[in-house]
Design a protein around this motif. Sequence first.
Motif, PDB file in Angstrom:
ATOM      1  N   GLU A 166       0.800  -1.232   0.000  1.00 28.46           N
ATOM      2  CA  GLU A 166       0.000   0.000   0.000  1.00 28.46           C
ATOM      3  C   GLU A 166       0.831   1.278   0.000  1.00 28.46           C
ATOM      4  N   ASN A 216      -4.770   3.286   1.032  1.00 28.97           N
ATOM      5  CA  ASN A 216      -5.569   2.077   1.235  1.00 28.97           C
ATOM      6  C   ASN A 216      -7.024   2.499   1.436  1.00 28.97           C
ATOM      7  N   LEU A 269      -4.712  -2.163  -5.049  1.00 30.97           N
ATOM      8  CA  LEU A 269      -4.679  -1.991  -3.606  1.00 30.97           C
ATOM      9  C   LEU A 269      -5.143  -3.282  -2.976  1.00 30.97           C
TER      10      LEU A 269
END
Length: 196
Positions: free
Chosen positions: A59, A76, A186
Amino acid sequence: MSVRLRQATLGDLPLICRLRVQRTAWLAARGSDQWTVAGKGRPIEIFAGEVGRALDAGETWVAEVDGEPAGTITVNRRSDPGLWSPWELAESVVVHFMIVDLRFAGREVGRHLLDHADRLAERADRAWVRLDAWTTNSDLHDYYRRAGFQLARIAGPGAHGPSRALFQRRVVPAHPARTAPSRYSLQGYSGGNSAM
């Protein structure tokens, strides 16, 4: 000036911690308690643990200017408790730990990092980029406003931590008709605290 973003690795943790220490000292010299323990900020050991987990999850990114590390950002879909509602989180990505190396201040590294958050949101089919900023850092608030963010609200007393100024901006698509597959994703997405 050439800015390139790359996904960070665990080997970047010392760099990211150095950037945080550098920026905390710079802020303290200007009278800000941001990220200091006295200001109720996370000690560097806790920060390192949080960044380490974000690195493990894929992330975190590092911006490089002509091959030199110039800044970092974590993106994130999580936030500290009491800041964003579940529905706000469901339609956004959340920026954390954005720090620009002082050697590159004023060279739009932060803009590149925030634009990268837009691209990640776009690829994850999220409409918003959201972040929490240190509540008393009005210079930081002005920075985010200049970057196109609007103050959504100051989170109430039930929110955790001293970063309760909640900012957001709608994602501006880079390519409205984009159909190419994502190079980035992500963790936790199907299909795919902050400081200057």
